[in-house]
Design a protein around this motif. Sequence first.
Motif, PDB file in Angstrom:
ATOM      1  N   ILE A   4      -6.753  53.733 -13.654  1.00 34.60           N
ATOM      2  CA  ILE A   4      -6.501  55.171 -13.745  1.00 34.60           C
ATOM      3  C   ILE A   4      -5.286  55.499 -12.862  1.00 34.60           C
ATOM      4  O   ILE A   4      -4.962  54.739 -11.940  1.00 34.60           O
ATOM      5  N   PRO A   5      -4.583  56.623 -13.122  1.00 31.00           N
ATOM      6  CA  PRO A   5      -3.341  56.920 -12.386  1.00 31.00           C
ATOM      7  C   PRO A   5      -3.473  56.893 -10.858  1.00 31.00           C
ATOM      8  O   PRO A   5      -2.614  56.340 -10.174  1.00 31.00           O
ATOM      9  N   TRP A   6      -4.541  57.479 -10.300  1.00 27.94           N
ATOM     10  CA  TRP A   6      -4.723  57.470  -8.832  1.00 27.94           C
ATOM     11  C   TRP A   6      -4.805  56.041  -8.338  1.00 27.94           C
ATOM     12  O   TRP A   6      -4.175  55.666  -7.350  1.00 27.94           O
ATOM     13  N   ASN A   7      -5.592  55.223  -9.033  1.00 34.95           N
ATOM     14  CA  ASN A   7      -5.722  53.821  -8.629  1.00 34.95           C
ATOM     15  C   ASN A   7      -4.396  53.088  -8.789  1.00 34.95           C
ATOM     16  O   ASN A   7      -4.049  52.256  -7.945  1.00 34.95           O
ATOM     17  N   GLN A   8      -3.656  53.378  -9.856  1.00 35.53           N
ATOM     18  CA  GLN A   8      -2.389  52.680 -10.077  1.00 35.53           C
ATOM     19  C   GLN A   8      -1.407  52.964  -8.949  1.00 35.53           C
ATOM     20  O   GLN A   8      -0.703  52.069  -8.495  1.00 35.53           O
ATOM     21  N   LYS A   9      -1.399  54.209  -8.475  1.00 31.22           N
ATOM     22  CA  LYS A   9      -0.528  54.563  -7.350  1.00 31.22           C
ATOM     23  C   LYS A   9      -0.903  53.730  -6.116  1.00 31.22           C
ATOM     24  O   LYS A   9      -0.029  53.216  -5.414  1.00 31.22           O
ATOM     25  N   THR A  10      -2.195  53.595  -5.868  1.00 37.02           N
ATOM     26  CA  THR A  10      -2.664  52.816  -4.721  1.00 37.02           C
ATOM     27  C   THR A  10      -2.358  51.334  -4.917  1.00 37.02           C
ATOM     28  O   THR A  10      -1.950  50.648  -3.969  1.00 37.02           O
ATOM     29  N   ILE A  11      -2.539  50.829  -6.126  1.00 39.28           N
ATOM     30  CA  ILE A  11      -2.226  49.420  -6.429  1.00 39.28           C
ATOM     31  C   ILE A  11      -0.744  49.151  -6.180  1.00 39.28           C
ATOM     32  O   ILE A  11      -0.378  48.129  -5.571  1.00 39.28           O
ATOM     33  N   ASP A  12       0.103  50.059  -6.625  1.00 36.02           N
ATOM     34  CA  ASP A  12       1.549  49.898  -6.415  1.00 36.02           C
ATOM     35  C   ASP A  12       1.883  49.870  -4.929  1.00 36.02           C
ATOM     36  O   ASP A  12       2.666  49.025  -4.474  1.00 36.02           O
ATOM     37  N   GLU A  13       1.262  50.770  -4.156  1.00 41.59           N
ATOM     38  CA  GLU A  13       1.501  50.789  -2.711  1.00 41.59           C
ATOM     39  C   GLU A  13       0.985  49.505  -2.068  1.00 41.59           C
ATOM     40  O   GLU A  13       1.634  48.943  -1.178  1.00 41.59           O
ATOM     41  N   PHE A  14      -0.174  49.037  -2.508  1.00 46.76           N
ATOM     42  CA  PHE A  14      -0.736  47.781  -2.006  1.00 46.76           C
ATOM     43  C   PHE A  14       0.278  46.650  -2.173  1.00 46.76           C
ATOM     44  O   PHE A  14       0.524  45.883  -1.250  1.00 46.76           O
ATOM     45  N   HIS A  15       0.869  46.562  -3.356  1.00 42.72           N
ATOM     46  CA  HIS A  15       1.845  45.492  -3.615  1.00 42.72           C
ATOM     47  C   HIS A  15       3.130  45.696  -2.807  1.00 42.72           C
ATOM     48  O   HIS A  15       3.671  44.729  -2.259  1.00 42.72           O
ATOM     49  N   SER A  42      -9.399  43.939 -18.939  1.00 41.89           N
ATOM     50  CA  SER A  42      -9.314  43.808 -17.484  1.00 41.89           C
ATOM     51  C   SER A  42      -8.994  45.155 -16.859  1.00 41.89           C
ATOM     52  O   SER A  42      -8.148  45.894 -17.370  1.00 41.89           O
ATOM     53  N   HIS A  43      -9.680  45.463 -15.761  1.00 44.90           N
ATOM     54  CA  HIS A  43      -9.472  46.701 -15.005  1.00 44.90           C
ATOM     55  C   HIS A  43      -9.325  46.338 -13.538  1.00 44.90           C
ATOM     56  O   HIS A  43     -10.114  45.535 -13.026  1.00 44.90           O
ATOM     57  N   THR A  44      -8.360  46.941 -12.869  1.00 44.17           N
ATOM     58  CA  THR A  44      -8.155  46.689 -11.445  1.00 44.17           C
ATOM     59  C   THR A  44      -8.510  47.939 -10.659  1.00 44.17           C
ATOM     60  O   THR A  44      -8.084  49.039 -11.002  1.00 44.17           O
ATOM     61  N   THR A  45      -9.281  47.738  -9.592  1.00 39.70           N
ATOM     62  CA  THR A  45      -9.745  48.836  -8.755  1.00 39.70           C
ATOM     63  C   THR A  45      -9.457  48.521  -7.293  1.00 39.70           C
ATOM     64  O   THR A  45      -9.837  47.452  -6.810  1.00 39.70           O
ATOM     65  N   PRO A  46      -8.787  49.432  -6.575  1.00 37.04           N
ATOM     66  CA  PRO A  46      -8.638  49.262  -5.127  1.00 37.04           C
ATOM     67  C   PRO A  46      -9.933  49.678  -4.443  1.00 37.04           C
ATOM     68  O   PRO A  46     -10.509  50.709  -4.783  1.00 37.04           O
ATOM     69  N   LEU A  47     -10.378  48.862  -3.497  1.00 34.51           N
ATOM     70  CA  LEU A  47     -11.657  49.108  -2.832  1.00 34.51           C
ATOM     71  C   LEU A  47     -11.561  48.817  -1.339  1.00 34.51           C
ATOM     72  O   LEU A  47     -10.966  47.813  -0.929  1.00 34.51           O
TER      73      LEU A  47
END
Length: 142
Positions: A4-15, A42-47
Amino acid sequence: MTAIPWNQKTIDEFHEKKGLGVGMWGDHLLLMTERGAKSGESHTTPLVYIRDGDKYVVAGSKGGAPADPTWVANVKANPDVEVEVAKEGGTEKLKARAQVIASGPELDRLYLELAKVWPSFLDYEKKTSRVIPVVVLESSRD
């Protein structure tokens, strides 16, 4: 792989930050990629996570929402996941097996440990009538 967009923003920052100092979660964030129980996608979730020995532990809190996050059903159906965590000089991806713990003293112990890293978990517990499960991710390196 979708998020989801919120998670994608966090995933991008993580990388961008190689898993360290990410948003309000600091150095306590991992990325878990699981396969959808229905879709197979496949789904990626920041946790937020803690370590328990050589295992990683996350919570299916969804901010104290009335229902578990979708990823909990996904790992129940398909427990083989990929975890990406910070390590010196970058990030590391590893294969892991997810075990959902939804009751008992181990749930209580691990949830309290998670709350030491992310105190909001205690507030989430008060907001919902459901038991918030924890998920133990154990490396399944070949």
